[in-house]
Design an enzyme around this catalytic site. Structure first.
Site, PDB file in Angstrom:
ATOM      1  CE1 TYR A 158      -2.645  -8.648  -2.600  1.00 36.83           C
ATOM      2  CE2 TYR A 158      -0.453  -8.728  -2.263  1.00 36.83           C
ATOM      3  CZ  TYR A 158      -1.681  -8.218  -1.949  1.00 36.83           C
ATOM      4  OH  TYR A 158      -1.827  -7.385  -0.847  1.00 36.83           O
ATOM      5  NE  ARG A 212     -11.507 -25.082   6.453  1.00 31.92           N
ATOM      6  CZ  ARG A 212     -10.403 -24.633   6.943  1.00 31.92           C
ATOM      7  NH1 ARG A 212      -9.357 -25.302   6.802  1.00 31.92           N
ATOM      8  NH2 ARG A 212     -10.501 -23.637   7.634  1.00 31.92           N
ATOM      9  CE  LYS A 225      -9.766  -5.993   4.645  1.00 34.70           C
ATOM     10  NZ  LYS A 225      -9.662  -6.309   3.451  1.00 34.70           N
ATOM     11  CB  SER A 246      -0.883  -0.069   1.268  1.00 39.91           C
ATOM     12  OG  SER A 246      -1.753  -1.070   1.095  1.00 39.91           O
TER      13      SER A 246
HETATM   14  P1  NDP Z   1     -11.250 -15.158   6.479  1.00 38.52           P
HETATM   15  O1  NDP Z   1     -10.297 -15.591   7.704  1.00 38.52           O
HETATM   16  O2  NDP Z   1     -12.427 -14.415   6.881  1.00 38.52           O
HETATM   17  O3  NDP Z   1     -11.885 -16.518   5.715  1.00 38.52           O
HETATM   18  C1  NDP Z   1     -10.831 -17.513   5.253  1.00 38.52           C
HETATM   19  C2  NDP Z   1     -11.680 -18.511   4.244  1.00 38.52           C
HETATM   20  O4  NDP Z   1     -10.686 -19.296   3.896  1.00 38.52           O
HETATM   21  C3  NDP Z   1     -12.760 -19.330   4.735  1.00 38.52           C
HETATM   22  O5  NDP Z   1     -13.677 -19.485   3.989  1.00 38.52           O
HETATM   23  C4  NDP Z   1     -12.074 -20.572   5.271  1.00 38.52           C
HETATM   24  O6  NDP Z   1     -12.984 -21.667   5.065  1.00 38.52           O
HETATM   25  C5  NDP Z   1     -10.952 -20.857   4.046  1.00 38.52           C
HETATM   26  N1  NDP Z   1     -10.116 -21.715   4.344  1.00 38.52           N
HETATM   27  C6  NDP Z   1      -8.918 -21.145   5.156  1.00 38.52           C
HETATM   28  N2  NDP Z   1      -8.005 -22.334   5.255  1.00 38.52           N
HETATM   29  C7  NDP Z   1      -8.426 -23.119   4.211  1.00 38.52           C
HETATM   30  C8  NDP Z   1      -8.005 -24.481   3.712  1.00 38.52           C
HETATM   31  N3  NDP Z   1      -6.841 -25.225   4.248  1.00 38.52           N
HETATM   32  N4  NDP Z   1      -8.619 -25.215   2.811  1.00 38.52           N
HETATM   33  C9  NDP Z   1     -10.031 -24.821   2.594  1.00 38.52           C
HETATM   34  N5  NDP Z   1     -10.384 -23.447   2.961  1.00 38.52           N
HETATM   35  C10 NDP Z   1      -9.881 -22.757   3.897  1.00 38.52           C
HETATM   36  O7  NDP Z   1     -10.291 -14.479   5.286  1.00 38.52           O
HETATM   37  P2  NDP Z   1     -10.703 -13.491   4.204  1.00 38.52           P
HETATM   38  O8  NDP Z   1     -12.015 -13.936   3.646  1.00 38.52           O
HETATM   39  O9  NDP Z   1     -10.745 -12.126   4.817  1.00 38.52           O
HETATM   40  O10 NDP Z   1      -9.596 -13.419   3.244  1.00 38.52           O
HETATM   41  C11 NDP Z   1      -9.401 -14.527   2.398  1.00 38.52           C
HETATM   42  C12 NDP Z   1      -8.224 -14.128   1.465  1.00 38.52           C
HETATM   43  O11 NDP Z   1      -8.615 -13.065   0.405  1.00 38.52           O
HETATM   44  C13 NDP Z   1      -6.952 -13.894   2.200  1.00 38.52           C
HETATM   45  O12 NDP Z   1      -5.967 -14.740   1.521  1.00 38.52           O
HETATM   46  C14 NDP Z   1      -6.800 -12.355   1.827  1.00 38.52           C
HETATM   47  O13 NDP Z   1      -5.367 -12.049   1.990  1.00 38.52           O
HETATM   48  C15 NDP Z   1      -7.573 -12.302   0.481  1.00 38.52           C
HETATM   49  N6  NDP Z   1      -7.714 -11.098   0.105  1.00 38.52           N
HETATM   50  C16 NDP Z   1      -7.257 -10.113  -0.883  1.00 38.52           C
HETATM   51  C17 NDP Z   1      -7.606  -8.699  -1.197  1.00 38.52           C
HETATM   52  C18 NDP Z   1      -7.140  -7.967  -2.377  1.00 38.52           C
HETATM   53  O14 NDP Z   1      -7.002  -6.643  -2.248  1.00 38.52           O
HETATM   54  N7  NDP Z   1      -6.590  -8.699  -3.297  1.00 38.52           N
HETATM   55  C19 NDP Z   1      -8.622  -8.115  -0.287  1.00 38.52           C
HETATM   56  C20 NDP Z   1      -9.176  -8.951   0.921  1.00 38.52           C
HETATM   57  C21 NDP Z   1      -8.646 -10.321   1.036  1.00 38.52           C
HETATM   58  P3  NDP Z   1     -13.833 -22.103   6.592  1.00 38.52           P
HETATM   59  O15 NDP Z   1     -14.930 -21.074   6.528  1.00 38.52           O
HETATM   60  O16 NDP Z   1     -13.924 -23.280   6.449  1.00 38.52           O
HETATM   61  O17 NDP Z   1     -12.566 -21.866   7.713  1.00 38.52           O
END
Ligand code: NDP
Length: 283
Positions: free
Chosen positions: A228, A160, A75, A26
């Site tokens: 990314y 999941r 957030k 950023s």
């Molecule tokens: P959260 O912690 O809120 O959610 C994580 C999600 O990933 C849940 O659906 C979880 O499943 C799943 N998950 C985690 N580990 C595993 C695994 N080993 N196998 C399968 N599913 C898994 O995170 P966010 O939703 O906030 O973020 C998700 C990703 O998006 C992050 O990596 C973040 O960096 C990226 N991101 C990118 C942005 C950009 O500007 N490009 C902006 C915002 C986020 P479960 O519900 O079953 O735990």
């Protein structure tokens, strides 16, 4: 006076606040935006431990900060702290952009940045097409409203923990047709392939990727990872092993959401494509 007018008058001290932010891009992105307008801003990374978000935010503004970006895992806490929230922030129940007047203003630019990257940079049409989203966390909640605004035929959310996908479907189904699936159903998927596959889980941070059947996509499917860098690599590798030709990480989304934050703070609309190209290593 409108939020936009107030934001336009402020000078330039900004920060991104998160728990793990050493590698946040950023500062480079916002500095590059400011240079387009011959402005000099200060944009710093502020690391906050899990229990120190509010204190870090208050200190930054008390010391003259003008705007803050908020990243994982704060957030939702930022959303709760804001007294004036944008419609997108309300929908996502999360805030990634804050500024102050007598109120704490919170916006969420993730969905708008995602939608802009799809439409303007990748030139993908979503209207009447099908989309699969892998993951049902905060990132999916943040982009779902913007994706539904593009009026896809149907969105399928696979997660999941199925209950989290079901909860999102219940919260957003008034905006369009949403189905849910257990994540492991994607390994042996035998239905019609998707036009768009969005990898929105954080599994890539552990170097992991759920098992995905190749027939989820065709040559014309867009495979898009919200992540990314190394976190996107497992999904991008899988996408390259299929016949899909249009494959993207979330770097464009990162720059587009930053541009929307910059506009909210300063009332200026930066050009994004050169900044994206530079982050991708263009000279
Ligand atoms: P959260 O912690 O809120 O959610 C994580 C999600 O990933 C849940 O659906 C979880 O499943 C799943 N998950 C985690 N580990 C595993 C695994 N080993 N196998 C399968 N599913 C898994 O995170 P966010 O939703 O906030 O973020 C998700 C990703 O998006 C992050 O990596 C973040 O960096 C990226 N991101 C990118 C942005 C950009 O500007 N490009 C902006 C915002 C986020 P479960 O519900 O079953 O735990």
């Amino acid at each position: 006076m409108s939020d936009q007018q107030i934001a336009t008058r402020i000078p330039g001290r900004f920060a991104v606040i998160g728990e793990v932010i050493a590698h946040s891009q950023s500062p480079q992105i916002h500095t590059a935006f400011a240079q387009q307008f011959d402005r000099s801003i200060e944009y710093v990374r502020l690391q906050a431990d899990a229990d120190a978000f509010a204190a870090t935010l208050h200190k930054f503004f008390a010391e003259g900060g003008h705007g803050a970006n908020i990243t994982l895992p704060f957030k939702q806490e930022a959303y709760a702290l804001c007294t004036e929230r944008s419609a997108e922030a309300e929908q996502a129940q999360a805030v990634n952009t804050i500024w102050r007047t007598s109120d704490w203003h919170g916006a969420n630019t993730d969905g708008g940045g995602f939608s802009k990257d799809l439409r303007a940079n990748l030139q993908v049409k979503i209207h009447d097409r099908t989309a699969l989203i892998i993951g049902a966390g905060g990132a999916t909640r943040g982009v779902l409203g913007s994706l539904l605004e593009l009026r896809p035929a149907q969105i399928t959310i696979a997660n999941r923990t199925l209950a989290r996908a079901d909860e999102l479907a219940a919260d957003f189904s008034h905006l369009g047709s949403i189905k849910t699936l257990r994540l492991d159903a994607l390994a042996s998927f035998s239905d019609a392939p998707f036009d768009l596959i969005i990898q929105a889980s954080s599994a890539g941070h552990q170097g992991a990727l759920p098992e995905l059947a190749k027939r989820l996509c065709t040559a014309t499917t867009l495979c898009y990872d919200l992540n990314y860098g190394s976190a996107a690599q497992p999904f991008l590798d899988w996408a390259h092993s299929t016949e899909a030709e249009l494959i993207s990480d979330g770097l464009g989304m990162l720059v587009e959401q930053a541009a929307l934050s910059f506009r909210l703070w300063l009332g200026l609309e930066p050009a994004t494509q050169a900044v994206i190209a530079k982050l991708r290593g263009a000279p």
